[in-house]
Motif scaffolding. Sequence first.
Motif, PDB file in Angstrom:
ATOM      1  N   GLN A  21      -3.713  -6.748   7.453  1.00 13.18           N
ATOM      2  CA  GLN A  21      -4.671  -5.667   7.637  1.00 13.18           C
ATOM      3  C   GLN A  21      -4.678  -4.724   6.438  1.00 13.18           C
ATOM      4  O   GLN A  21      -5.739  -4.282   5.990  1.00 13.18           O
ATOM      5  N   LYS A  68      -6.414  -6.343   3.468  1.00 11.19           N
ATOM      6  CA  LYS A  68      -7.857  -6.328   3.688  1.00 11.19           C
ATOM      7  C   LYS A  68      -8.442  -4.945   3.403  1.00 11.19           C
ATOM      8  O   LYS A  68      -9.472  -4.815   2.759  1.00 11.19           O
ATOM      9  N   LYS A  69      -7.767  -3.922   3.906  1.00  7.50           N
ATOM     10  CA  LYS A  69      -8.221  -2.551   3.702  1.00  7.50           C
ATOM     11  C   LYS A  69      -8.226  -2.205   2.216  1.00  7.50           C
ATOM     12  O   LYS A  69      -9.162  -1.594   1.716  1.00  7.50           O
ATOM     13  N   LYS A  70      -7.198  -2.635   1.506  1.00  5.18           N
ATOM     14  CA  LYS A  70      -7.096  -2.357   0.076  1.00  5.18           C
ATOM     15  C   LYS A  70      -8.219  -3.061  -0.700  1.00  5.18           C
ATOM     16  O   LYS A  70      -8.793  -2.498  -1.626  1.00  5.18           O
ATOM     17  N   GLN A  71      -8.554  -4.286  -0.299  1.00  7.09           N
ATOM     18  CA  GLN A  71      -9.646  -5.009  -0.954  1.00  7.09           C
ATOM     19  C   GLN A  71     -10.977  -4.303  -0.736  1.00  7.09           C
ATOM     20  O   GLN A  71     -11.798  -4.216  -1.641  1.00  7.09           O
ATOM     21  N   LYS A  72     -11.193  -3.773   0.461  1.00  2.00           N
ATOM     22  CA  LYS A  72     -12.440  -3.040   0.738  1.00  2.00           C
ATOM     23  C   LYS A  72     -12.510  -1.781  -0.115  1.00  2.00           C
ATOM     24  O   LYS A  72     -13.576  -1.423  -0.605  1.00  2.00           O
ATOM     25  N   LEU A  73     -11.383  -1.100  -0.277  1.00  5.22           N
ATOM     26  CA  LEU A  73     -11.358   0.101  -1.101  1.00  5.22           C
ATOM     27  C   LEU A  73     -11.667  -0.219  -2.564  1.00  5.22           C
ATOM     28  O   LEU A  73     -12.384   0.518  -3.236  1.00  5.22           O
ATOM     29  N   ARG A  74     -11.136  -1.333  -3.038  1.00  5.74           N
ATOM     30  CA  ARG A  74     -11.409  -1.749  -4.420  1.00  5.74           C
ATOM     31  C   ARG A  74     -12.868  -2.120  -4.600  1.00  5.74           C
ATOM     32  O   ARG A  74     -13.464  -1.879  -5.640  1.00  5.74           O
ATOM     33  N   ALA A  75     -13.467  -2.744  -3.592  1.00  2.00           N
ATOM     34  CA  ALA A  75     -14.867  -3.177  -3.673  1.00  2.00           C
ATOM     35  C   ALA A  75     -15.797  -1.966  -3.770  1.00  2.00           C
ATOM     36  O   ALA A  75     -16.815  -2.018  -4.453  1.00  2.00           O
ATOM     37  N   ARG A  76     -15.427  -0.885  -3.112  1.00  5.26           N
ATOM     38  CA  ARG A  76     -16.252   0.333  -3.163  1.00  5.26           C
ATOM     39  C   ARG A  76     -16.146   1.050  -4.496  1.00  5.26           C
ATOM     40  O   ARG A  76     -17.081   1.685  -4.919  1.00  5.26           O
ATOM     41  N   TYR A 136       0.867  -1.183   0.000  1.00  6.38           N
ATOM     42  CA  TYR A 136       0.000   0.000   0.000  1.00  6.38           C
ATOM     43  C   TYR A 136       0.902   1.230   0.000  1.00  6.38           C
ATOM     44  O   TYR A 136       1.633   1.469   0.961  1.00  6.38           O
ATOM     45  N   ASP A 160      -7.745   6.277   8.316  1.00 13.25           N
ATOM     46  CA  ASP A 160      -7.695   5.204   9.307  1.00 13.25           C
ATOM     47  C   ASP A 160      -6.318   5.139   9.961  1.00 13.25           C
ATOM     48  O   ASP A 160      -5.366   5.747   9.491  1.00 13.25           O
TER      49      ASP A 160
END
Length: 100
Positions: free
Chosen positions: A88, A91-99, A31, A63
């Motif tokens: 962590q 995981k955070k990067k995957q959530k950002l991509r999903a949005r 990241y 965050d």
Amino acid sequence: MKVNTQSVNFTADRKLIDFIQKRMDKLELFYDKIIQSDVYLKVENTSEKENKVFEVRVRVPGDSLVVKKQCKTFEEGADIAIASLERQIKKKKQKLRARA
């Protein structure tokens, strides 16, 4: 990446600080938007062998990720804590991509 390292109840040697810097630099592979990282090294005054506390706080946009590990050596604590931070961050990067 600039890593602020603070040692409590002892003086950290250059070798340990360089080791931590090298490991923390690897986080930028996962990241690249890391703002700041703070590392706290503490020696607890106990009779246990696992008296070294390695705590790291990584600030990313919106965050703050915190990991605290207690081990026999700071090197071991750094390895475990940074591996946890990698998970962590992924995981955070995957959530950002999903949005997006």
